[in-house]
Scaffold this motif. Structure first.
Motif, PDB file in Angstrom:
ATOM      1  N   ASP A   1       0.823  -1.205   0.000  1.00 20.74           N
ATOM      2  CA  ASP A   1       0.000   0.000   0.000  1.00 20.74           C
ATOM      3  C   ASP A   1       0.859   1.258   0.000  1.00 20.74           C
ATOM      4  O   ASP A   1       1.828   1.361   0.745  1.00 20.74           O
TER       5      ASP A   1
ATOM      6  N   HIS B   1      -3.727  -0.022  -1.860  1.00 14.87           N
ATOM      7  CA  HIS B   1      -4.355  -1.279  -1.456  1.00 14.87           C
ATOM      8  C   HIS B   1      -5.817  -0.995  -1.113  1.00 14.87           C
ATOM      9  O   HIS B   1      -6.120  -0.261  -0.178  1.00 14.87           O
ATOM     10  N   THR B   2      -6.731  -1.575  -1.892  1.00 17.46           N
ATOM     11  CA  THR B   2      -8.160  -1.331  -1.693  1.00 17.46           C
ATOM     12  C   THR B   2      -8.892  -2.671  -1.582  1.00 17.46           C
ATOM     13  O   THR B   2      -9.566  -3.107  -2.516  1.00 17.46           O
TER      14      THR B   2
ATOM     15  N   GLY C   1     -11.510  -5.739  -0.435  1.00 16.03           N
ATOM     16  CA  GLY C   1     -12.953  -5.833  -0.325  1.00 16.03           C
ATOM     17  C   GLY C   1     -13.547  -6.687  -1.424  1.00 16.03           C
ATOM     18  O   GLY C   1     -14.277  -7.631  -1.162  1.00 16.03           O
TER      19      GLY C   1
ATOM     20  N   CYS D   1      -5.733  -0.283  -6.570  1.00 15.05           N
ATOM     21  CA  CYS D   1      -5.986   0.772  -7.544  1.00 15.05           C
ATOM     22  C   CYS D   1      -4.645   1.430  -7.846  1.00 15.05           C
ATOM     23  O   CYS D   1      -3.763   1.490  -6.980  1.00 15.05           O
TER      24      CYS D   1
ATOM     25  N   SER E   1      -9.169   1.726 -11.285  1.00 12.46           N
ATOM     26  CA  SER E   1      -9.791   1.281 -10.045  1.00 12.46           C
ATOM     27  C   SER E   1     -10.173  -0.191 -10.015  1.00 12.46           C
ATOM     28  O   SER E   1     -10.715  -0.664  -9.005  1.00 12.46           O
TER      29      SER E   1
ATOM     30  N   THR F   1     -12.848  -2.324  -7.670  1.00  9.85           N
ATOM     31  CA  THR F   1     -13.126  -1.644  -6.408  1.00  9.85           C
ATOM     32  C   THR F   1     -14.240  -0.627  -6.583  1.00  9.85           C
ATOM     33  O   THR F   1     -15.268  -0.683  -5.914  1.00  9.85           O
TER      34      THR F   1
ATOM     35  N   VAL G   1     -15.485  -4.222   4.184  1.00 12.61           N
ATOM     36  CA  VAL G   1     -14.123  -3.780   3.861  1.00 12.61           C
ATOM     37  C   VAL G   1     -14.108  -3.006   2.547  1.00 12.61           C
ATOM     38  O   VAL G   1     -13.419  -1.979   2.419  1.00 12.61           O
ATOM     39  N   LEU G   2     -14.871  -3.449   1.558  1.00 10.75           N
ATOM     40  CA  LEU G   2     -14.895  -2.753   0.277  1.00 10.75           C
ATOM     41  C   LEU G   2     -15.484  -1.354   0.420  1.00 10.75           C
ATOM     42  O   LEU G   2     -14.965  -0.391  -0.160  1.00 10.75           O
TER      43      LEU G   2
ATOM     44  N   GLN H   1     -15.346   0.495   2.979  1.00  9.06           N
ATOM     45  CA  GLN H   1     -14.303   1.296   3.630  1.00  9.06           C
ATOM     46  C   GLN H   1     -13.246   1.725   2.617  1.00  9.06           C
ATOM     47  O   GLN H   1     -12.784   2.876   2.637  1.00  9.06           O
ATOM     48  N   SER H   2     -12.852   0.814   1.731  1.00 12.23           N
ATOM     49  CA  SER H   2     -11.857   1.141   0.706  1.00 12.23           C
ATOM     50  C   SER H   2     -12.368   2.227  -0.227  1.00 12.23           C
ATOM     51  O   SER H   2     -11.648   3.169  -0.570  1.00 12.23           O
TER      52      SER H   2
ATOM     53  N   GLY I   1     -12.486   5.571   1.409  1.00 12.12           N
ATOM     54  CA  GLY I   1     -11.134   6.102   1.517  1.00 12.12           C
ATOM     55  C   GLY I   1     -10.673   6.764   0.232  1.00 12.12           C
ATOM     56  O   GLY I   1     -10.062   7.849   0.255  1.00 12.12           O
TER      57      GLY I   1
END
Length: 209
Positions: free
Chosen positions: A114, A129-130, A132, A139, A150, A153, A171-172, A174-175, A178
């Motif tokens: 990441d 690091h993405t 999920g 990405c 992307s 993601t 988790v996805l 959240q990614s 972000g």
């Protein structure tokens, strides 16, 4: 005007977006997610008078890696992927090749972390690091060109599915959040499927933002 030219090829049964990121000054190119049809990718590179220098994988699913091995051998170029994606890349039950044809895996030449800075084709590329969609989803962001590749993601007004091995909806999300918080609104987004978008549009219209 920037020096990046992005060519989109729609490949394979899943209609995956494979991108050729060409430096118009040097004619060096990155191949992002070579889904299928190495011959077709090679012909497009020739038509652009571009020379590939690396393959970047956003994740390890069968519909994003199908032509990676052939292109690596044909051009003698490295394949790069997120370090956390090694298990998906190499395990046929996780990369889904076993469900859609002949099971196989692929090993990257370079495993990245990441926020690692990559230097290929005259571009400084930030690997993000993405996780999920998969545990090692990535990405690739080129700040000077305001472009984000992307993968699965972030899509136009949507996100990737999370019901495959190593996927997680929480988790996805959240990614994705972000990315939308971190990147400027005028960054163009080139996803793994469907049409391009931009960060500003996704901030406003993506229901998972």
């Amino acid at each position: 005007m920037g020096k990046l030219h992005v060519e989109r090829l729609i490949l394979g049964d899943m209609r995956t977006n494979c991108y050729l990121a060409v430096n118009e000054e040097t004619k060096e190119a990155l191949i992002i997610d070579p889904a299928d049809n190495a011959e077709g990718i090679t012909l497009k590179l020739k038509s652009l008078q571009a020379v590939p220098v690396a393959v970047l994988l956003t994740h390890g699913h069968f519909d994003h890696i199908g032509a990676a091995e052939e292109l690596r051998k044909s051009f003698g170029i490295p394949v790069a992927a997120m370090e956390a994606e090694e298990e998906v890349l190499t395990d046929a039950s996780k990369n889904l090749t076993g469900y859609f044809g002949t099971p196989y895996g692929i090993k990257a030449d370079r495993y990245i972390r990441d926020k690692e800075q990559l230097s290929y084709a005259g571009f400084s590329i930030r690997a993000l690091h993405t996780p999920g969609h998969t545990s090692g989803g990535a990405c690739y962001y080129i700040p000077e060109e305001k472009v984000l590749f992307s993968g699965d993601t972030l899509f136009c007004e949507s996100i990737g599915r999370t019901d495959f091995p190593t996927g997680s909806a929480a988790v996805l999300r959240q990614s994705v959040r972000g990315l939308l918080e971190e990147l400027p609104e005028d960054v163009a987004v080139y996803p793994g499927h469907e049409m391009p978008t931009d960060i500003g549009h996704e901030k406003q219209y993506n229901p998972f933002a």
